[in-house]
Design a protein around this motif. Sequence first.
Motif, PDB file in Angstrom:
ATOM      1  N   LEU A   4      15.512  -2.989  23.397  1.00  0.00           N
ATOM      2  CA  LEU A   4      14.435  -2.754  24.359  1.00  0.00           C
ATOM      3  C   LEU A   4      15.007  -2.019  25.564  1.00  0.00           C
ATOM      4  O   LEU A   4      16.192  -2.153  25.890  1.00  0.00           O
ATOM      5  N   PHE A   5      14.147  -1.259  26.230  1.00  0.00           N
ATOM      6  CA  PHE A   5      14.490  -0.612  27.493  1.00  0.00           C
ATOM      7  C   PHE A   5      13.527  -1.163  28.536  1.00  0.00           C
ATOM      8  O   PHE A   5      12.326  -0.927  28.474  1.00  0.00           O
ATOM      9  N   VAL A   6      14.050  -1.946  29.477  1.00  0.00           N
ATOM     10  CA  VAL A   6      13.230  -2.690  30.433  1.00  0.00           C
ATOM     11  C   VAL A   6      13.316  -2.015  31.788  1.00  0.00           C
ATOM     12  O   VAL A   6      14.409  -1.874  32.360  1.00  0.00           O
ATOM     13  N   LYS A   7      12.159  -1.624  32.336  1.00  0.00           N
ATOM     14  CA  LYS A   7      12.108  -0.847  33.578  1.00  0.00           C
ATOM     15  C   LYS A   7      11.327  -1.609  34.637  1.00  0.00           C
ATOM     16  O   LYS A   7      10.140  -1.877  34.472  1.00  0.00           O
ATOM     17  N   GLN A   8      12.000  -1.960  35.713  1.00  0.00           N
ATOM     18  CA  GLN A   8      11.310  -2.576  36.838  1.00  0.00           C
ATOM     19  C   GLN A   8      10.626  -1.479  37.648  1.00  0.00           C
ATOM     20  O   GLN A   8      11.224  -0.446  37.940  1.00  0.00           O
ATOM     21  N   THR A   9       9.376  -1.695  38.001  1.00  0.00           N
ATOM     22  CA  THR A   9       8.628  -0.679  38.738  1.00  0.00           C
ATOM     23  C   THR A   9       8.922  -0.784  40.234  1.00  0.00           C
ATOM     24  O   THR A   9       9.552  -1.738  40.699  1.00  0.00           O
ATOM     25  N   LYS A  10       8.447   0.199  40.986  1.00  0.00           N
ATOM     26  CA  LYS A  10       8.621   0.198  42.441  1.00  0.00           C
ATOM     27  C   LYS A  10       7.446  -0.460  43.141  1.00  0.00           C
ATOM     28  O   LYS A  10       7.131  -0.147  44.280  1.00  0.00           O
ATOM     29  N   LYS A  48       7.928  -2.772  32.930  1.00  0.00           N
ATOM     30  CA  LYS A  48       7.342  -2.159  31.746  1.00  0.00           C
ATOM     31  C   LYS A  48       8.444  -2.024  30.698  1.00  0.00           C
ATOM     32  O   LYS A  48       9.579  -1.687  31.027  1.00  0.00           O
ATOM     33  N   VAL A  49       8.091  -2.306  29.452  1.00  0.00           N
ATOM     34  CA  VAL A  49       9.088  -2.423  28.398  1.00  0.00           C
ATOM     35  C   VAL A  49       8.822  -1.403  27.300  1.00  0.00           C
ATOM     36  O   VAL A  49       7.722  -1.325  26.755  1.00  0.00           O
ATOM     37  N   ALA A  50       9.841  -0.613  27.001  1.00  0.00           N
ATOM     38  CA  ALA A  50       9.789   0.365  25.911  1.00  0.00           C
ATOM     39  C   ALA A  50      10.979   0.089  24.985  1.00  0.00           C
ATOM     40  O   ALA A  50      11.526  -1.014  24.974  1.00  0.00           O
ATOM     41  N   THR A  51      11.363   1.070  24.203  1.00  0.00           N
ATOM     42  CA  THR A  51      12.567   0.963  23.393  1.00  0.00           C
ATOM     43  C   THR A  51      13.573   2.007  23.874  1.00  0.00           C
ATOM     44  O   THR A  51      13.216   2.964  24.564  1.00  0.00           O
ATOM     45  N   MET A  52      14.817   1.840  23.499  1.00  0.00           N
ATOM     46  CA  MET A  52      15.850   2.772  23.930  1.00  0.00           C
ATOM     47  C   MET A  52      15.675   4.139  23.282  1.00  0.00           C
ATOM     48  O   MET A  52      16.138   5.144  23.811  1.00  0.00           O
ATOM     49  N   GLU A  53      14.999   4.197  22.146  1.00  0.00           N
ATOM     50  CA  GLU A  53      14.752   5.479  21.488  1.00  0.00           C
ATOM     51  C   GLU A  53      13.584   6.233  22.119  1.00  0.00           C
ATOM     52  O   GLU A  53      13.571   7.468  22.127  1.00  0.00           O
ATOM     53  N   GLN A  54      12.589   5.497  22.632  1.00  0.00           N
ATOM     54  CA  GLN A  54      11.397   6.106  23.230  1.00  0.00           C
ATOM     55  C   GLN A  54      11.141   5.429  24.577  1.00  0.00           C
ATOM     56  O   GLN A  54      10.267   4.578  24.714  1.00  0.00           O
ATOM     57  N   THR A 103      22.494  -4.570  29.657  1.00  0.00           N
ATOM     58  CA  THR A 103      23.270  -3.718  30.551  1.00  0.00           C
ATOM     59  C   THR A 103      22.365  -3.085  31.595  1.00  0.00           C
ATOM     60  O   THR A 103      21.382  -2.413  31.258  1.00  0.00           O
ATOM     61  N   LYS A 104      22.699  -3.309  32.860  1.00  0.00           N
ATOM     62  CA  LYS A 104      21.994  -2.604  33.929  1.00  0.00           C
ATOM     63  C   LYS A 104      22.525  -1.180  33.979  1.00  0.00           C
ATOM     64  O   LYS A 104      23.734  -0.958  34.015  1.00  0.00           O
ATOM     65  N   VAL A 105      21.618  -0.208  33.981  1.00  0.00           N
ATOM     66  CA  VAL A 105      22.011   1.199  33.979  1.00  0.00           C
ATOM     67  C   VAL A 105      21.560   1.861  35.275  1.00  0.00           C
ATOM     68  O   VAL A 105      20.696   1.354  35.997  1.00  0.00           O
ATOM     69  N   TRP A 106      22.160   2.998  35.571  1.00  0.00           N
ATOM     70  CA  TRP A 106      21.868   3.753  36.785  1.00  0.00           C
ATOM     71  C   TRP A 106      20.424   4.224  36.789  1.00  0.00           C
ATOM     72  O   TRP A 106      19.938   4.834  35.840  1.00  0.00           O
ATOM     73  N   GLY A 107      19.717   3.955  37.890  1.00  0.00           N
ATOM     74  CA  GLY A 107      18.311   4.315  37.961  1.00  0.00           C
ATOM     75  C   GLY A 107      18.004   5.531  38.797  1.00  0.00           C
ATOM     76  O   GLY A 107      16.841   5.894  38.950  1.00  0.00           O
ATOM     77  N   GLY A 108      19.027   6.177  39.347  1.00  0.00           N
ATOM     78  CA  GLY A 108      18.798   7.317  40.235  1.00  0.00           C
ATOM     79  C   GLY A 108      19.140   6.946  41.665  1.00  0.00           C
ATOM     80  O   GLY A 108      18.988   5.796  42.088  1.00  0.00           O
ATOM     81  N   LEU A 109      19.596   7.931  42.450  1.00  0.00           N
ATOM     82  CA  LEU A 109      20.099   7.668  43.801  1.00  0.00           C
ATOM     83  C   LEU A 109      19.044   7.032  44.699  1.00  0.00           C
ATOM     84  O   LEU A 109      19.285   6.023  45.361  1.00  0.00           O
ATOM     85  N   PHE A 131      17.262  -1.671  32.544  1.00  0.00           N
ATOM     86  CA  PHE A 131      18.182  -2.405  31.679  1.00  0.00           C
ATOM     87  C   PHE A 131      18.043  -1.949  30.226  1.00  0.00           C
ATOM     88  O   PHE A 131      16.937  -1.693  29.750  1.00  0.00           O
ATOM     89  N   GLU A 132      19.166  -1.889  29.560  1.00  0.00           N
ATOM     90  CA  GLU A 132      19.203  -1.681  28.118  1.00  0.00           C
ATOM     91  C   GLU A 132      19.520  -3.011  27.448  1.00  0.00           C
ATOM     92  O   GLU A 132      20.488  -3.682  27.816  1.00  0.00           O
ATOM     93  N   MET A 133      18.705  -3.374  26.474  1.00  0.00           N
ATOM     94  CA  MET A 133      18.931  -4.619  25.726  1.00  0.00           C
ATOM     95  C   MET A 133      19.177  -4.295  24.262  1.00  0.00           C
ATOM     96  O   MET A 133      18.371  -3.611  23.627  1.00  0.00           O
ATOM     97  N   GLU A 134      20.288  -4.776  23.733  1.00  0.00           N
ATOM     98  CA  GLU A 134      20.575  -4.666  22.309  1.00  0.00           C
ATOM     99  C   GLU A 134      20.625  -6.073  21.735  1.00  0.00           C
ATOM    100  O   GLU A 134      21.466  -6.885  22.128  1.00  0.00           O
ATOM    101  N   PHE A 135      19.714  -6.364  20.808  1.00  0.00           N
ATOM    102  CA  PHE A 135      19.617  -7.707  20.260  1.00  0.00           C
ATOM    103  C   PHE A 135      20.648  -7.926  19.150  1.00  0.00           C
ATOM    104  O   PHE A 135      21.034  -6.979  18.459  1.00  0.00           O
ATOM    105  N   PRO A 136      21.082  -9.166  18.958  1.00  0.00           N
ATOM    106  CA  PRO A 136      21.907  -9.474  17.780  1.00  0.00           C
ATOM    107  C   PRO A 136      21.158  -9.113  16.497  1.00  0.00           C
ATOM    108  O   PRO A 136      19.928  -9.238  16.427  1.00  0.00           O
ATOM    109  N   LYS A 137      21.882  -8.678  15.483  1.00  0.00           N
ATOM    110  CA  LYS A 137      21.242  -8.228  14.248  1.00  0.00           C
ATOM    111  C   LYS A 137      20.421  -9.328  13.596  1.00  0.00           C
ATOM    112  O   LYS A 137      19.395  -9.059  12.965  1.00  0.00           O
ATOM    113  N   GLU A 138      20.900 -10.577  13.712  1.00  0.00           N
ATOM    114  CA  GLU A 138      20.211 -11.677  13.035  1.00  0.00           C
ATOM    115  C   GLU A 138      19.171 -12.343  13.919  1.00  0.00           C
ATOM    116  O   GLU A 138      18.576 -13.357  13.533  1.00  0.00           O
TER     117      GLU A 138
END
Length: 279
Positions: free
Chosen positions: A56-62, A79-85, A230-236, A247-254
Amino acid sequence: LAQSNEGREQEDAAQPPTQNNRQVTMAEAAEIPTQGLPQQVQMGNAFVPFAQHPNLFVKQTKKGCIQEMLGCEAKTEFKVATMEQKEEDHMYILEDTSFLNRLCLGGIRPWEMNVSAGREAGGAPIVKYIRPCKLPAGGAKCCCHQEVQVQDPSSGESAGMVKEQCWYCVPMFDIIKPDGTVEYRLSMPTCMGGMCVNICAEGLCNCRIPFYVFPPTGGSSKDDKVGSMTKVWGGLGTELFSDADKFEMEFPKEATPDGKARLLGALMLLNQLFFEKSK
């Protein structure tokens, strides 16, 4: 024959939901009716939107950025999307708490987080997170550990919890199933025998702040992890003037759908403890 039919029913329940021979979206999955189904199936159906996605790609709004600049936390909204989209939002999260709590208690305030399907509020409920007021996260505590309770919104039943553990150098949290067993352990990567955070785990100068998901027995390095947040850079501008984190979330395979819901609840807690008011 009865055993064979039961086995086929279990296999069908484990398959991702389909409609007219196509896989349904996260929002559509949340609308699947559950009336008349056994209780355990109904509870699992609430978390169906988590089933299809390994990340999942989790984005906190302003939301409320002016209010934050004046020194008071606004209600957090994600708002929650995926890392691919990353621009196709599938889930919406909004904090439910009072202005007085946000003003006086800040990062330790109690709240409820309601997760619903769709890009905006008003979609089908997916999961609810409940956070009681506890002492701030800190080492060597013997009580009042930080926690988030996970609840199935359709039945009101507990779906487990996330709880801070007793730690000394690096914060540690357990992801706990409804029966009380530990499903995963969550902490930052460490070095020097667990005494320090390993700041090189995700590379240097890339502004990535990781929390790794480990098996219940724990771990310390990238090789031990089964998932990550993982918290990622959101812009200056975003990083300097707001609490709107990404945030980028990668779930365990199982991971099961309800296990993924618990991990998302852990991310909500981490954001409040370590990233709000850090700017």
